[in-house]
Design a protein around this motif. Sequence first.
Motif, PDB file in Angstrom:
ATOM      1  N   THR A   1       9.913  -6.322   7.723  1.00 51.02           N
ATOM      2  CA  THR A   1       9.481  -4.988   7.299  1.00 51.02           C
ATOM      3  C   THR A   1      10.529  -3.936   7.619  1.00 51.02           C
ATOM      4  O   THR A   1      11.334  -4.134   8.531  1.00 51.02           O
ATOM      5  CB  THR A   1       8.152  -4.615   7.996  1.00 51.02           C
TER       6      THR A   1
ATOM      7  N   THR B   1       9.331  -0.350   6.780  1.00 55.01           N
ATOM      8  CA  THR B   1       8.493   0.837   6.963  1.00 55.01           C
ATOM      9  C   THR B   1       7.044   0.501   7.304  1.00 55.01           C
ATOM     10  O   THR B   1       6.164   1.361   7.208  1.00 55.01           O
ATOM     11  CB  THR B   1       8.576   1.755   5.717  1.00 55.01           C
TER      12      THR B   1
ATOM     13  N   THR C   1       4.581  -1.566   6.149  1.00 56.60           N
ATOM     14  CA  THR C   1       3.489  -2.008   5.272  1.00 56.60           C
ATOM     15  C   THR C   1       3.195  -3.498   5.472  1.00 56.60           C
ATOM     16  O   THR C   1       2.019  -3.907   5.524  1.00 56.60           O
ATOM     17  CB  THR C   1       3.847  -1.752   3.786  1.00 56.60           C
TER      18      THR C   1
HETATM   19  C1  LIG Z   1      15.069   1.369  -0.408  1.00 50.88           C
HETATM   20  C2  LIG Z   1      14.062   0.411  -0.968  1.00 50.88           C
HETATM   21  C3  LIG Z   1      14.503  -0.697  -1.665  1.00 50.88           C
HETATM   22  C4  LIG Z   1      13.577  -1.602  -2.215  1.00 50.88           C
HETATM   23  N1  LIG Z   1      14.041  -2.680  -2.951  1.00 50.88           N
HETATM   24  C5  LIG Z   1      13.139  -3.517  -3.535  1.00 50.88           C
HETATM   25  C6  LIG Z   1      13.576  -4.605  -4.351  1.00 50.88           C
HETATM   26  O1  LIG Z   1      14.764  -4.848  -4.560  1.00 50.88           O
HETATM   27  N2  LIG Z   1      12.632  -5.411  -4.903  1.00 50.88           N
HETATM   28  C7  LIG Z   1      11.292  -5.194  -4.730  1.00 50.88           C
HETATM   29  O2  LIG Z   1      10.496  -5.954  -5.286  1.00 50.88           O
HETATM   30  N3  LIG Z   1      10.844  -4.167  -3.955  1.00 50.88           N
HETATM   31  C8  LIG Z   1      11.720  -3.323  -3.364  1.00 50.88           C
HETATM   32  N4  LIG Z   1      11.279  -2.289  -2.578  1.00 50.88           N
HETATM   33  C9  LIG Z   1       9.807  -2.079  -2.414  1.00 50.88           C
HETATM   34  C10 LIG Z   1       9.306  -2.531  -1.035  1.00 50.88           C
HETATM   35  O3  LIG Z   1       9.405  -3.932  -0.882  1.00 50.88           O
HETATM   36  C11 LIG Z   1       7.814  -2.125  -0.902  1.00 50.88           C
HETATM   37  O4  LIG Z   1       7.734  -0.726  -0.929  1.00 50.88           O
HETATM   38  C12 LIG Z   1       7.183  -2.661   0.366  1.00 50.88           C
HETATM   39  O5  LIG Z   1       5.801  -2.413   0.308  1.00 50.88           O
HETATM   40  C13 LIG Z   1       7.772  -2.061   1.621  1.00 50.88           C
HETATM   41  O6  LIG Z   1       7.252  -2.759   2.739  1.00 50.88           O
HETATM   42  P1  LIG Z   1       7.567  -2.338   4.256  1.00 50.88           P
HETATM   43  O7  LIG Z   1       6.879  -1.004   4.481  1.00 50.88           O
HETATM   44  O8  LIG Z   1       6.905  -3.421   5.073  1.00 50.88           O
HETATM   45  O9  LIG Z   1       9.022  -2.271   4.473  1.00 50.88           O
HETATM   46  C14 LIG Z   1      12.186  -1.382  -2.028  1.00 50.88           C
HETATM   47  C15 LIG Z   1      11.762  -0.253  -1.295  1.00 50.88           C
HETATM   48  C16 LIG Z   1      12.675   0.635  -0.771  1.00 50.88           C
HETATM   49  C17 LIG Z   1      12.164   1.845  -0.014  1.00 50.88           C
END
Ligand SMILES: Cc1cc2nc3c(=O)[nH]c(=O)nc-3n(C[C@H](O)[C@H](O)[C@H](O)COP(=O)(O)O)c2cc1C
Length: 155
Positions: free
Chosen positions: A10, A12, A14
Amino acid sequence: MERAVILVGTETGTAEDIADELSEAFSEAGIEAEIHDMEDVEVDVIDPSKALIICTATHGDGELPDNSTEFYEAIEDEGSDLSGVSFAVLVLGDSAYADFCEAGKIWSGFLTGLGATEVVGRYEIDGYPEDDDVEGAREWATEAADKFAELVREG
Ligand SMILES: Cc1cc2nc3c(=O)[nH]c(=O)nc-3n(C[C@H](O)[C@H](O)[C@H](O)COP(=O)(O)O)c2cc1C
């Protein structure tokens, strides 16, 4: 298999919330799960006597979250033989990105390549998890728990 290890990738938070939901669903299915941030574990957290759940977001351009890369590289460096390890992958992503949910595909391919067995198809969440995504994730965990239990029965 009465125990599971849920490893969270993770940036952020989620995926952490979803890991809590998975843990509850496993508990209801009779499997006690421990949850770890991938940043806090060594390779030996992977134990064939425990079900392995990867619960990861996708970041960058279809990459693993920053908290996971060292762990991934450590497994790679050790050239671990993971035959006997059973796993399942839940992946978060956003279909607005070209490489949708790529982190899940990376883990599935990587662990399978080292000899581990993926017991159930990957569960993908598109965008911030809504109630039906959470419900679906819990149902998926219950299905995975059944598969893990089946493997134990088969010996
Ligand atoms: C900077 C950034 C890059 C991301 N790149 C991808 C990506 O390449 N492919 C995808 O499917 N989701 C991508 N996401 C979406 C994240 O996987 C999604 O928002 C996820 O719920 C974040 O989970 P976390 O809060 O556990 O990090 C990206 C999100 C951010 C903010």
